[in-house]
Design an enzyme around this catalytic site. Structure first.
Site, mmCIF file in Angstrom:
data_model
loop_
_atom_site.group_PDB
_atom_site.id
_atom_site.type_symbol
_atom_site.label_atom_id
_atom_site.label_comp_id
_atom_site.label_asym_id
_atom_site.label_seq_id
_atom_site.Cartn_x
_atom_site.Cartn_y
_atom_site.Cartn_z
ATOM 1 N N SER A 193 -16.626 -28.213 -50.819
ATOM 2 C CA SER A 193 -16.036 -26.876 -50.863
ATOM 3 C C SER A 193 -16.884 -25.861 -50.110
ATOM 4 O O SER A 193 -16.432 -24.745 -49.873
ATOM 5 C CB SER A 193 -15.879 -26.420 -52.314
ATOM 6 O OG SER A 193 -17.152 -26.346 -52.955
ATOM 7 N N HIS A 214 -10.308 -30.553 -48.392
ATOM 8 C CA HIS A 214 -10.751 -29.823 -49.573
ATOM 9 C C HIS A 214 -9.602 -29.628 -50.552
ATOM 10 O O HIS A 214 -8.689 -28.833 -50.307
ATOM 11 C CB HIS A 214 -11.343 -28.470 -49.163
ATOM 12 C CG HIS A 214 -11.832 -27.671 -50.333
ATOM 13 N ND1 HIS A 214 -11.693 -26.305 -50.415
ATOM 14 C CD2 HIS A 214 -12.430 -28.059 -51.493
ATOM 15 C CE1 HIS A 214 -12.198 -25.880 -51.552
ATOM 16 N NE2 HIS A 214 -12.644 -26.925 -52.232
ATOM 17 N N GLU A 226 -7.016 -27.965 -47.970
ATOM 18 C CA GLU A 226 -7.505 -27.454 -46.698
ATOM 19 C C GLU A 226 -8.000 -28.639 -45.869
ATOM 20 O O GLU A 226 -8.875 -29.385 -46.319
ATOM 21 C CB GLU A 226 -8.646 -26.459 -46.916
ATOM 22 C CG GLU A 226 -8.223 -25.199 -47.646
ATOM 23 C CD GLU A 226 -9.395 -24.309 -48.014
ATOM 24 O OE1 GLU A 226 -9.253 -23.079 -47.939
ATOM 25 O OE2 GLU A 226 -10.469 -24.844 -48.404
ATOM 26 N N ASN A 264 -12.403 -20.312 -50.249
ATOM 27 C CA ASN A 264 -13.708 -19.909 -50.779
ATOM 28 C C ASN A 264 -14.389 -18.852 -49.916
ATOM 29 O O ASN A 264 -15.184 -18.056 -50.425
ATOM 30 C CB ASN A 264 -14.617 -21.126 -50.949
ATOM 31 C CG ASN A 264 -14.266 -21.922 -52.192
ATOM 32 O OD1 ASN A 264 -13.664 -21.401 -53.124
ATOM 33 N ND2 ASN A 264 -14.624 -23.192 -52.215
#
Length: 367
Positions: A193, A214, A226, A264
């Site tokens: 991540s 991800h 992702e 993130n």
């Protein structure tokens, strides 16, 4: 004949495959009713219809080829390295897709392998209990997974997803090992991540066959994946990984190898800003969270979410970013976060963070 012509001459109403069928039916009708005195004229018309029908067929076949290509883009054998919180979910979703002849679940230690297997079995059992899956389906999912502590069992996997903890030294050892074990065609994918996909790709010895995939927690429920490419990623490799994410039922998005990728990169700095407000005494924990819930429509506030994720996880992500990108102003470690991590108050997992916790049930803010 008039009926068939009326349909053929409405190009917007029929797909190509249907129009081609009508051309051929009309051709057959004309052949059956051909009169000697009109043979020359009708032969010319039939030639025109046959040409039109033939021109329609390539699109039909090309569409068929495209469908077959999509169906064959999924990998026959998929390996999952790491059966923790994320890895067990990825393994279950891959097995549930029924796309693979084998799903290989690898953990270096038997105790972690057993725990991951228990999580998968428990999750599948809940689906059966809720009526979302019948027992035959559950048995098929569970029987399709091979559990192992031997990395050599990943040698012939077409696609290996790594989901070990966010520790670059551990990942370095794993990729160095797998790079020598797996066949040269194997594609590697990391579920990281926050760590650099490019750095791990270099460690693997096959940077052109390396991507990020991800997933989000809980994997079985969260739809987004992702899919991360680096400058070295082979476009065909990326397309296969992207298609795989879609094939297993997820919504895939594309991102370059930027810190935190999309979610993130936007989310974690916003959590840090909420903590900086706590440091400055701008607002209380309760009011910060309530404001984002009611004012921005968030399902939970940023401090509640940080507790839920784990304050240690938040800390290690941002610590890594600040070390690697010291000039990026969005990457900053709040004092309150450092203090709670040092004291072992990590949020939900320890029962205390910005809030008091009883298992997964959040209590009042810590005084």
């Amino acid at each position: 004949s008039s009926f068939l012509l009326s349909i053929i001459h409405q190009p917007s109403t029929q797909p190509n495959c249907v129009r081609s069928l009508f051309y051929l039916l009309l051709l057959k009708y004309k052949l059956n009713h051909l009169q000697p005195h009109t043979q020359s004229l009708e032969s010319s018309r039939m030639s025109s219809y046959l040409t039109k029908a033939a021109n329609q067929l390539p699109s039909i076949f090309s569409r068929r080829v495209a469908i077959q290509a999509r169906q064959s883009s999924s990998f026959q054998s998929v390996g999952i390295a790491g059966l923790g919180l994320m890895g067990h979910g990825i393994c279950q979703v891959a097995a549930s897709s029924n796309l693979h002849s084998s799903v290989i679940a690898f953990e270096a230690e038997q105790r972690f392998l057993d725990k991951g297997k228990e999580r998968i079995e428990s999750s599948v059992s809940k689906l059966v209990a809720r009526g979302k899956l019948d027992q035959d389906g559950a048995d098929k999912i569970l029987s399709s997974i091979t559990y192992t502590t031997n990395p050599d069992d990943l040698a012939n996997a077409d696609f290996v997803v790594e989901a070990v903890i966010e520790n670059m030294d551990l990942k370095k050892d794993l990729y160095s090992s797998l790079g020598g074990i797996c066949k040269t065609e194997t594609i590697f994918a990391s579920n990281t991540s926050s760590l650099s996909i490019s750095d791990m790709a270099a460690l693997s010895g096959r940077p052109d066959r390396f991507v990020g995939v991800h997933f989000f927690n809980p994997v079985q429920i969260m739809k987004l994946v992702e899919v991360i490419r680096t400058p070295q990623t082979d476009p065909i490799v990326f397309d296969k990984a992207f298609q795989w994410a879609q094939d297993i039922g997820k919504v895939a998005v594309t991102c370059g190898d930027t810190p935190g990728f999309i979610v993130n990169r936007l989310l974690v700095p916003s959590l840090m800003q909420a903590m900086l407000m706590v440091d400055r005494g701008d607002a209380s924990v309760k009011d910060i969270d309530l404001s984002l819930q009611l004012g921005a429509g968030h399902p939970m506030g940023p401090l509640h979410l940080a507790d839920y994720i784990g304050l240690d996880t938040c800390f290690f992500i941002v610590e890594g970013w600040t070390e690697k990108y010291p000039d990026e102003p969005a990457f900053v470690l709040p004092h309150c976060l450092k203090k709670m991590v040092e004291e072992g108050n990590l949020g939900r997992k320890t029962g205390k963070g910005f809030y008091n916790w009883d298992g997964d049930k959040r209590g009042d803010p810590v005084a």
